[in-house]
Scaffold this motif. Structure first.
Motif, PDB file in Angstrom:
ATOM      1  N   ALA A  61      -0.147  -0.273   4.353  1.00  8.56           N
ATOM      2  CA  ALA A  61      -0.696   0.739   3.447  1.00  8.56           C
ATOM      3  C   ALA A  61       0.067   2.042   3.646  1.00  8.56           C
ATOM      4  CB  ALA A  61      -2.183   0.950   3.707  1.00  8.56           C
ATOM      5  N   VAL A  62       0.337   2.732   2.557  1.00  5.11           N
ATOM      6  CA  VAL A  62       1.030   4.024   2.596  1.00  5.11           C
ATOM      7  C   VAL A  62       0.242   5.023   1.767  1.00  5.11           C
ATOM      8  CG1 VAL A  62       3.099   5.305   1.921  1.00  5.11           C
ATOM      9  CG2 VAL A  62       3.323   3.042   2.985  1.00  5.11           C
ATOM     10  N   PHE A 114       4.756  11.445  -8.965  1.00  4.63           N
ATOM     11  CA  PHE A 114       3.751  10.384  -8.841  1.00  4.63           C
ATOM     12  C   PHE A 114       3.473   9.716 -10.181  1.00  4.63           C
ATOM     13  CE2 PHE A 114       2.203  13.092  -5.118  1.00  4.63           C
ATOM     14  CZ  PHE A 114       2.924  12.354  -4.205  1.00  4.63           C
ATOM     15  N   ALA A 115       3.507  10.481 -11.248  1.00 11.43           N
ATOM     16  CA  ALA A 115       3.219   9.912 -12.566  1.00 11.43           C
ATOM     17  C   ALA A 115       4.235   8.839 -12.945  1.00 11.43           C
ATOM     18  CB  ALA A 115       3.197  11.017 -13.617  1.00 11.43           C
ATOM     19  N   ARG A 116       5.470   9.017 -12.517  1.00  9.12           N
ATOM     20  CA  ARG A 116       6.505   8.047 -12.875  1.00  9.12           C
ATOM     21  C   ARG A 116       6.293   6.695 -12.205  1.00  9.12           C
ATOM     22  NH1 ARG A 116       9.709  12.784 -13.244  1.00  9.12           N
ATOM     23  NH2 ARG A 116      10.306  12.843 -11.056  1.00  9.12           N
ATOM     24  N   TYR A 117       5.546   6.671 -11.092  1.00 12.92           N
ATOM     25  CA  TYR A 117       5.379   5.425 -10.349  1.00 12.92           C
ATOM     26  C   TYR A 117       3.908   5.009 -10.234  1.00 12.92           C
ATOM     27  CZ  TYR A 117      10.156   6.626  -9.324  1.00 12.92           C
ATOM     28  OH  TYR A 117      11.484   6.956  -9.466  1.00 12.92           O
ATOM     29  N   VAL A 121      11.566   8.118  -1.686  1.00 13.47           N
ATOM     30  CA  VAL A 121      10.600   7.468  -0.802  1.00 13.47           C
ATOM     31  C   VAL A 121       9.399   6.942  -1.591  1.00 13.47           C
ATOM     32  CG1 VAL A 121       9.054   7.809   1.165  1.00 13.47           C
ATOM     33  CG2 VAL A 121      11.340   8.827   1.185  1.00 13.47           C
ATOM     34  N   VAL A 122       8.909   7.731  -2.550  1.00 15.23           N
ATOM     35  CA  VAL A 122       7.778   7.280  -3.366  1.00 15.23           C
ATOM     36  C   VAL A 122       8.161   6.024  -4.147  1.00 15.23           C
ATOM     37  CG1 VAL A 122       6.314   7.849  -5.341  1.00 15.23           C
ATOM     38  CG2 VAL A 122       6.691   9.542  -3.528  1.00 15.23           C
ATOM     39  N   GLN A 123       9.330   6.014  -4.747  1.00 18.07           N
ATOM     40  CA  GLN A 123       9.768   4.846  -5.509  1.00 18.07           C
ATOM     41  C   GLN A 123       9.869   3.608  -4.615  1.00 18.07           C
ATOM     42  OE1 GLN A 123      13.611   5.252  -7.393  1.00 18.07           O
ATOM     43  NE2 GLN A 123      13.417   3.337  -8.530  1.00 18.07           N
ATOM     44  N   ALA A 124      10.444   3.762  -3.420  1.00 17.58           N
ATOM     45  CA  ALA A 124      10.605   2.631  -2.505  1.00 17.58           C
ATOM     46  C   ALA A 124       9.258   2.036  -2.128  1.00 17.58           C
ATOM     47  CB  ALA A 124      11.368   3.070  -1.263  1.00 17.58           C
ATOM     48  N   ALA A 125       8.284   2.892  -1.851  1.00 21.06           N
ATOM     49  CA  ALA A 125       6.963   2.389  -1.466  1.00 21.06           C
ATOM     50  C   ALA A 125       6.251   1.758  -2.659  1.00 21.06           C
ATOM     51  CB  ALA A 125       6.120   3.513  -0.882  1.00 21.06           C
ATOM     52  N   ALA A 126       6.307   2.425  -3.808  1.00 21.63           N
ATOM     53  CA  ALA A 126       5.579   1.934  -4.987  1.00 21.63           C
ATOM     54  C   ALA A 126       6.120   0.606  -5.484  1.00 21.63           C
ATOM     55  CB  ALA A 126       5.639   2.978  -6.098  1.00 21.63           C
ATOM     56  N   GLU A 127       7.415   0.358  -5.303  1.00 21.09           N
ATOM     57  CA  GLU A 127       8.022  -0.870  -5.805  1.00 21.09           C
ATOM     58  C   GLU A 127       8.119  -1.963  -4.746  1.00 21.09           C
ATOM     59  OE1 GLU A 127      11.733   0.360  -7.487  1.00 21.09           O
ATOM     60  OE2 GLU A 127      10.789   1.339  -9.220  1.00 21.09           O
ATOM     61  N   PRO A 137       6.550  -4.873  -2.855  1.00 20.84           N
ATOM     62  CA  PRO A 137       5.369  -5.730  -3.031  1.00 20.84           C
ATOM     63  C   PRO A 137       4.542  -5.915  -1.766  1.00 20.84           C
ATOM     64  CG  PRO A 137       7.388  -7.037  -2.993  1.00 20.84           C
ATOM     65  CD  PRO A 137       7.815  -5.607  -3.045  1.00 20.84           C
ATOM     66  N   ALA A 138       5.106  -5.536  -0.625  1.00 20.20           N
ATOM     67  CA  ALA A 138       4.355  -5.668   0.628  1.00 20.20           C
ATOM     68  C   ALA A 138       3.486  -4.453   0.918  1.00 20.20           C
ATOM     69  CB  ALA A 138       5.323  -5.897   1.795  1.00 20.20           C
ATOM     70  N   VAL A 139       3.608  -3.409   0.104  1.00 22.31           N
ATOM     71  CA  VAL A 139       2.954  -2.132   0.414  1.00 22.31           C
ATOM     72  C   VAL A 139       1.853  -1.821  -0.590  1.00 22.31           C
ATOM     73  CG1 VAL A 139       3.313   0.366   0.569  1.00 22.31           C
ATOM     74  CG2 VAL A 139       4.991  -1.199   1.563  1.00 22.31           C
ATOM     75  N   TRP A 140       0.704  -1.441  -0.079  1.00 19.99           N
ATOM     76  CA  TRP A 140      -0.395  -0.919  -0.888  1.00 19.99           C
ATOM     77  C   TRP A 140      -0.334   0.601  -0.816  1.00 19.99           C
ATOM     78  CZ3 TRP A 140      -5.961  -0.016   1.040  1.00 19.99           C
ATOM     79  CH2 TRP A 140      -6.774   0.400  -0.019  1.00 19.99           C
ATOM     80  N   VAL A 141      -0.081   1.269  -1.927  1.00 23.99           N
ATOM     81  CA  VAL A 141      -0.057   2.730  -1.992  1.00 23.99           C
ATOM     82  C   VAL A 141      -1.381   3.199  -2.573  1.00 23.99           C
ATOM     83  CG1 VAL A 141       1.116   4.757  -2.889  1.00 23.99           C
ATOM     84  CG2 VAL A 141       2.451   2.733  -2.265  1.00 23.99           C
ATOM     85  N   ALA A 142      -2.072   4.061  -1.844  1.00 21.71           N
ATOM     86  CA  ALA A 142      -3.391   4.519  -2.285  1.00 21.71           C
ATOM     87  C   ALA A 142      -3.683   5.871  -1.643  1.00 21.71           C
ATOM     88  CB  ALA A 142      -4.466   3.504  -1.900  1.00 21.71           C
ATOM     89  N   PRO A 143      -4.658   6.616  -2.173  1.00 20.79           N
ATOM     90  CA  PRO A 143      -5.061   7.865  -1.533  1.00 20.79           C
ATOM     91  C   PRO A 143      -5.547   7.628  -0.104  1.00 20.79           C
ATOM     92  CG  PRO A 143      -5.918   7.762  -3.761  1.00 20.79           C
ATOM     93  CD  PRO A 143      -5.365   6.404  -3.454  1.00 20.79           C
ATOM     94  N   PHE A 144      -5.397   8.640   0.718  1.00 21.21           N
ATOM     95  CA  PHE A 144      -5.697   8.532   2.148  1.00 21.21           C
ATOM     96  C   PHE A 144      -7.117   8.048   2.410  1.00 21.21           C
ATOM     97  CE2 PHE A 144      -7.171  10.200   6.187  1.00 21.21           C
ATOM     98  CZ  PHE A 144      -6.124   9.927   7.052  1.00 21.21           C
TER      99      PHE A 144
END
Length: 584
Positions: A229-230, A276-279, A510-516, A518-525
């Motif tokens: 998670a990130v 953030f809007a782009r991803y 960094v945002v693009q790498a995390a958002a794309e 598939p092993a990472v869940w990006v969510a608010p803290f």
């Protein structure tokens, strides 16, 4: 007249009764972990700290996890406390620190007990807690198992209350155990004194002091089979929210104009939201109290406008001004239109409308380890009140200003918990307080949230990574480490730092790498923290024939909850309070 035989019989009976009484008394003492010569002799080397060690200030054989452990007492430095009359006691400071006994030989299958005494003279007038952890080692000297006691109360020393609190625990040595080291840990940064510590066989009566084994459900840490998670977050402050109170330690722009910084903080909201809007990423903005205001023409006073006498040059402030000046004295009492660097209330609905969350960076942006519990209570209540007026829910997460968790008392942590804070970040990086040590490369070694000591199951502490343009490669490596460890990382900066082309490019990368990934869940803290809280409560019951019953006692739905059943991975949507059967 009684016969000689009767007298002899009576004497034998008396002797047997006496011996039985001694045996029972001895067994009771051993069960309580009390000293009994020969039967329950002292096993702890240098238990009285009489032999000095190679490390200055430490007794031979004893060790520490970090600085902040040393011998004190009337016979050592004329200060501190002493219980057993030898003039020596060990001092322990730091929630990430520990006192460690000498390693002692043990026999497998035997029960061993440890007893000692503790007190605190917390400068914040807070009692605290401590626990004992038994570390078992095999014949090769490799640690193979641990067993912990419950957290036990440590009383606060006052001139009228001078007693010490007992610390005790007992455990049976595992089959492969050949030696033992006991670790003494604290639940806060309140200063502890430890004395009269002993290790021996026995302690059956102390078995109830063992902590319950945490439930270990076979559940993936993150939803939909994600491996890490990130969170992306920002410390977001107005001129009043920290910038006019700038501290040279822990603030990269302390020497710059606070009004210009406030305007940059505003601009950074726009630039970060664009990234953030782009991803399709939702982020967390840790806000101070004036962020919620549209102005203050009414001249409202907050927290009784305190004066913090600790805000001095010796603690990192630039001048003596704030030692005697009320904290909110510089409020221009204007509006968003007249003083846009001071009030950010117009940005709050924009952030929330885009799906981002706002959590607490404290109302007043004070140094968390320097204030008492009452000040924490006032600050947290004021933040929730003013946030509520702006339509923002009460805070569930908090980022410490200036990473100022060092010095937090037990009562201060209680104030956070009682106010509803269930996760914290931006913790101190000083060794004895640092829960997330860095490796040689500058990465968080254990990139996963952990329960705050003494608040297991209730409050999470989560690691963070400070993203600057020159650290973008490291940030990507930190994310990969979180994936490898099944963990979490919070990537952060101040909003004012994400406005230059170089800064924006680094964040976009960094945002693009995390958002794309598939092993990472990006969510608010706070959503990441809430998920961990809920998953820790999920109960799994084996029903036989490959069937299992799941129960989610929390009030949070768990969509995409992932289980590994043999070679089969199963994803389920487990609602709040729901019970579900799977398999077969």
């Amino acid at each position: 007249m009684l016969s000689k035989r009767i007298l002899i019989s009576a004497a034998l009976v008396s002797i047997l009764v006496g011996m039985l009484g001694v045996l029972i008394f001895t067994q009771q003492r051993i069960a309580r972990c009390a000293y009994v010569p020969l039967l329950a002799a002292e096993l702890l080397p240098n238990h009285d700290f009489a032999s000095p060690g190679e490390v200055a200030g430490m007794p031979a054989g004893w060790s520490r996890a970090a600085g902040g452990v040393q011998l004190r007492g009337p016979a050592v430095d004329g200060a501190g406390f002493d219980l057993d009359g030898d003039g020596r006691a060990l001092q322990l400071i730091g929630i990430a620190n520990a006192v460690q006994t000498p390693i002692t030989p043990v026999e497998p299958g035997q029960r061993y007990c440890f007893s000692g005494f503790a007190l605190t003279d917390s400068p914040l007038s807070s009692p605290t807690r401590a626990r004992l952890v038994f570390e078992w080692y095999n014949a090769a000297g490799t640690p193979t198992a641990e067993a912990a006691s419950i957290w036990q109360p440590v009383r606060l020393w006052t001139p009228d209350l001078r007693g010490w609190s007992a610390l005790q625990a007992s455990f049976v040595a595992p089959p492969d155990a050949r030696s033992l080291r006991v670790r003494i840990e604290a639940a806060s940064d309140d200063r502890l004194y430890l004395d009269a510590m002993h290790l021996q066989r026995g302690g059956e009566d102390l078995a109830d002091l063992a902590a319950e084994d945490p439930l270990q459900p076979q559940i993936a840490a993150w939803p939909n089979g994600r491996r890490a998670a990130v969170a992306f977050s920002f410390d977001w402050e107005t001129a009043m929210g920290g910038l006019v109170h700038s501290r040279s330690l822990g603030d990269p722009n302390f020497d710059q104009d606070p009004l210009a910084r406030g305007l940059r903080m505003r601009e950074g909201v726009t630039t970060t939201m664009q990234i953030f809007a782009r991803y399709d990423v939702r982020a967390t903005y840790f806000a101070t109290g004036y962020n919620f205001l549209m102005g203050n023409v009414e001249r409202r006073q907050f927290m009784n406008n305190p004066t913090f006498t600790w805000a001095t040059p010796e603690h990192g402030w630039l001048a003596e001004r704030w030692r005697s000046t009320p904290w909110f004295a510089d409020d221009p009492y204007g509006t968003v239109q007249s003083d846009p660097a001071w009030y950010f209330g117009d940005l709050v609905p924009i952030l929330r409308g885009a799906g981002h969350e706002i959590q607490s960076h404290t109302f007043s942006h004070f140094y968390g380890g320097y204030v008492d519990a009452a000040t924490w209570q006032s600050d947290l209540a004021t933040w929730n009140q003013i946030a509520g007026e702006a339509g923002v829910p009460a805070a569930q997460a908090l980022a410490f200003p200036w990473s100022s968790s060092a010095g937090m008392s037990e009562r201060s942590w209680e104030a956070l918990e009682q106010a509803g804070i269930s996760a914290v970040t931006r913790l101190s990086d000083q060794a004895q307080y640092n829960l997330f040590a860095l490796d040689a490369a500058g990465l968080v070694a254990e990139s996963r949230c952990r329960w705050l000591p003494g608040r297991e199951g209730r409050m999470l502490a989560c690691p963070d990574f400070y993203l600057q343009p020159e650290r973008a490669d490291l940030a990507l490596a930190q994310i990969e480490r979180a994936v490898e460890q099944g963990g979490m990382i919070d990537i952060w900066a101040h909003t004012e730092e994400v406005i230059s082309p170089e800064q924006r490019a680094a964040w976009e990368r960094v945002v693009q790498a995390a958002a794309e990934n598939p092993a990472v869940w990006v969510a608010p803290f706070s959503e990441i923290a809430a998920w961990q809280h809920a998953v820790a409560q999920v109960q799994i019951e084996a029903l036989g024939a490959g069937r299992y019953r799941l129960h989610n006692p929390s009030d949070l739905a768990l969509p995409g909850l992932t289980l590994q059943l043999g070679d089969q991975r199963v994803e389920v949507d487990l609602g709040a309070g729901q019970t579900l059967e799977i398999g077969g």
